[in-house]
Design an enzyme around this catalytic site. Sequence first.
Site, PDB file in Angstrom:
ATOM      1  N   ASP A   1      -1.204  -3.670  -0.276  1.00  0.00           N
ATOM      2  CA  ASP A   1      -2.672  -3.529  -0.277  1.00  0.00           C
ATOM      3  C   ASP A   1      -3.338  -4.197   0.928  1.00  0.00           C
ATOM      4  OD1 ASP A   1      -2.111  -2.351  -2.653  1.00  0.00           O
ATOM      5  OD2 ASP A   1      -3.329  -3.682  -3.898  1.00  0.00           O
TER       6      ASP A   1
ATOM      7  N   THR B   1       2.144  -7.740  -0.199  1.00  0.00           N
ATOM      8  CA  THR B   1       1.410  -6.671  -0.886  1.00  0.00           C
ATOM      9  C   THR B   1       1.083  -5.561   0.105  1.00  0.00           C
ATOM     10  OG1 THR B   1      -0.486  -5.934  -2.190  1.00  0.00           O
ATOM     11  CG2 THR B   1      -0.931  -7.792  -0.729  1.00  0.00           C
TER      12      THR B   1
ATOM     13  N   ASP C   1      -2.369 -12.798  -6.850  1.00  0.00           N
ATOM     14  CA  ASP C   1      -2.203 -13.354  -8.196  1.00  0.00           C
ATOM     15  C   ASP C   1      -0.918 -14.188  -8.285  1.00  0.00           C
ATOM     16  OD1 ASP C   1      -4.525 -12.360  -9.336  1.00  0.00           O
ATOM     17  OD2 ASP C   1      -3.612 -10.436  -9.851  1.00  0.00           O
TER      18      ASP C   1
ATOM     19  N   GLY D   1       3.928  -5.687  -7.451  1.00  0.00           N
ATOM     20  CA  GLY D   1       4.312  -4.366  -6.943  1.00  0.00           C
ATOM     21  C   GLY D   1       5.264  -4.481  -5.761  1.00  0.00           C
TER      22      GLY D   1
HETATM   23  P1  FBP Z   1       0.605  -6.003  -5.774  1.00  0.00           P
HETATM   24  O1  FBP Z   1      -0.812  -6.471  -5.710  1.00  0.00           O
HETATM   25  O2  FBP Z   1       1.392  -6.674  -6.817  1.00  0.00           O
HETATM   26  O3  FBP Z   1       1.269  -6.064  -4.442  1.00  0.00           O
HETATM   27  O4  FBP Z   1       0.618  -4.471  -6.177  1.00  0.00           O
HETATM   28  C1  FBP Z   1      -0.299  -3.601  -5.609  1.00  0.00           C
HETATM   29  C2  FBP Z   1      -0.123  -2.184  -6.084  1.00  0.00           C
HETATM   30  O5  FBP Z   1       0.860  -1.527  -5.322  1.00  0.00           O
HETATM   31  C3  FBP Z   1      -1.461  -1.461  -6.025  1.00  0.00           C
HETATM   32  O6  FBP Z   1      -1.639  -0.847  -4.798  1.00  0.00           O
HETATM   33  C4  FBP Z   1      -1.366  -0.532  -7.221  1.00  0.00           C
HETATM   34  O7  FBP Z   1      -2.628  -0.265  -7.784  1.00  0.00           O
HETATM   35  C5  FBP Z   1      -0.551  -1.295  -8.190  1.00  0.00           C
HETATM   36  O8  FBP Z   1       0.287  -2.139  -7.457  1.00  0.00           O
HETATM   37  C6  FBP Z   1       0.286  -0.412  -9.100  1.00  0.00           C
HETATM   38  O9  FBP Z   1       0.942  -1.206 -10.022  1.00  0.00           O
HETATM   39  P2  FBP Z   1       2.207  -0.748 -10.865  1.00  0.00           P
HETATM   40  O10 FBP Z   1       3.387  -0.864  -9.963  1.00  0.00           O
HETATM   41  O11 FBP Z   1       2.274  -1.761 -11.953  1.00  0.00           O
HETATM   42  O12 FBP Z   1       1.978   0.646 -11.308  1.00  0.00           O
END
Ligand code: FBP
Length: 549
Positions: free
Chosen positions: A202, A200, A173, A78
Amino acid sequence: MLKSPLQVARESYLPKMPASFKGAVKIVEGNKTQSVADQAEIEKMFPNTYAMPVLTFEGSDTAKTYPAYKVGVILSGGQAPGGHNVISGLFDGLKACNSGNKLYGFLGGPSGLVENQYVELTAEIVDEYRNTGGFDIIGSGRTKLEETEQFDKVIENCQKLGVNALVIIGGDDSNTNACVLAEYFAQKKSGIQVIGVPKTIDGDLKNEVVETSFGFDTACKTYSELIGNIQRDANSAKKYYHFIRLMGRSASHICLECALETQPNITIISEEVEQKGMTLDELVTEIADVVAKRAAKGLNFGTVLIPEGVVEFVPAMKKLIAELNDILARHEAEVTVLETNRDRRDFVATKLAADSAEVFASLPNSFANQLMLDRDPHGNVQVSMIETEKLLIDMVKSKLKKRKKAGEFDGKFSGQAHFFGYEGRCATPSNFDADYCFSLGYTASLLISEGKTGYMASVKNLTKPADQWLPGGAPITMMMNMEKRHGAMKPVIQKALVDLKGKPFGKLVENREDWALNTRYLYPGPIQYFGPASVSDITTYTLQLEQSK
Ligand code: FBP
């Protein structure tokens, strides 16, 4: 590229750097490390990259010459504010180490490495993206690298291009992938080094050597601005309860930080829900009780912050989701041909254990359908698509309706649902993230030039002014443990969930009653890029509290 006035003004921003980066550096080795858990298994799986020491870069009077490198970089997972500055720090650092160094960006995340899609990142390209949000310079993706054929393809592609080091900018990951690749490349004696960078929004990739992941600061400030605006609206109109779901797939760090920045009436923390073993109904009762108490004081408005991953922390829901993951994986072909959501619900219901089938049947159809949506490539439920805020509004509403009928509630309740996630992931990085990311990229360039592999770039002492920051490297194996993934035990980086004994959560608990019953909203306003450092350079409450004595 079309540019807004802010973008033009930010082009000339020079990220603040650790003092040790002002001239030549020397590398100082700390003690040997071991993994956070499952030491024997991790050591056996990572014989070449286990037990390496933590590294710190210090300023030095002796200039060094470094060999020339061709470096490949990917952005993985993300988006998070500051990714472009990691790349510009990496680029500038590489050029400072050896002007002959070259940087290639592999396109669209890890798949670019396997499919050999790349672009050479020249000064002209990098300059266009300095201090901007987004990952659009080379794009990102979530392809998981786990097959030996993929690893061999990466070696083949790197060797064709002459790339002898890779930088993987990603979350837990992706950095687990970086660690596995580093070990594989070392075993194969491919001569390709791998360095990870902690990204991230998060905020759950952190430990004793990585104080925070980049992007968390800007994303939380962006959401907090919006929450503050909503609170001011709520306090003006005095007629709505705003249920605001916030991104953060598993951990509730974003929710907790935004709560500290804005002081809403109710904040749900998933880790606490799990620790207390709460049911959905108990969660709803807690919210309804606050609504009732506020109504008794004539306050029929409020704000509720909800971490997007909370459904996976309610024990009964967690069990249901785990069973659904399994059923949907095992019966993929049968489920895909079913035409309607109702057919799919009926099909999976017959495969669930009795208690989970009961929970599944009790959910509104729209919510049950969302729980059956496709999983991401790492097997995770896509919680960003599950509208928990709407489910909670409906459940609180029906509980209050029953109480009203029984003469136990005399107020009004009208809910508004919001979800803040994508709004913050590509925001223009705050000064903190712009500086931190540049330093992370610069650190990665030094780790490469020093011949290191299997390390994550780390910059510590982050609540101090940037010139006192301490750059270095942390062996990724020290962050690993064994966890069950897709039914098998795998080595992965341990996720940092909210510490229920930590100071940030403690501050919320201390104030919870007061913030619930009274109206103590804080309105943080937009991120400031210019002006006094006391406004524009501050970092998160989380980091400040964690590092306070
Ligand atoms: P990362 O762990 O890859 O940084 O992504 C986190 C995140 O932003 C979460 O907060 C969210 O649930 C998810 O990605 C959403 O994923 P996508 O961009 O595939 O919709």
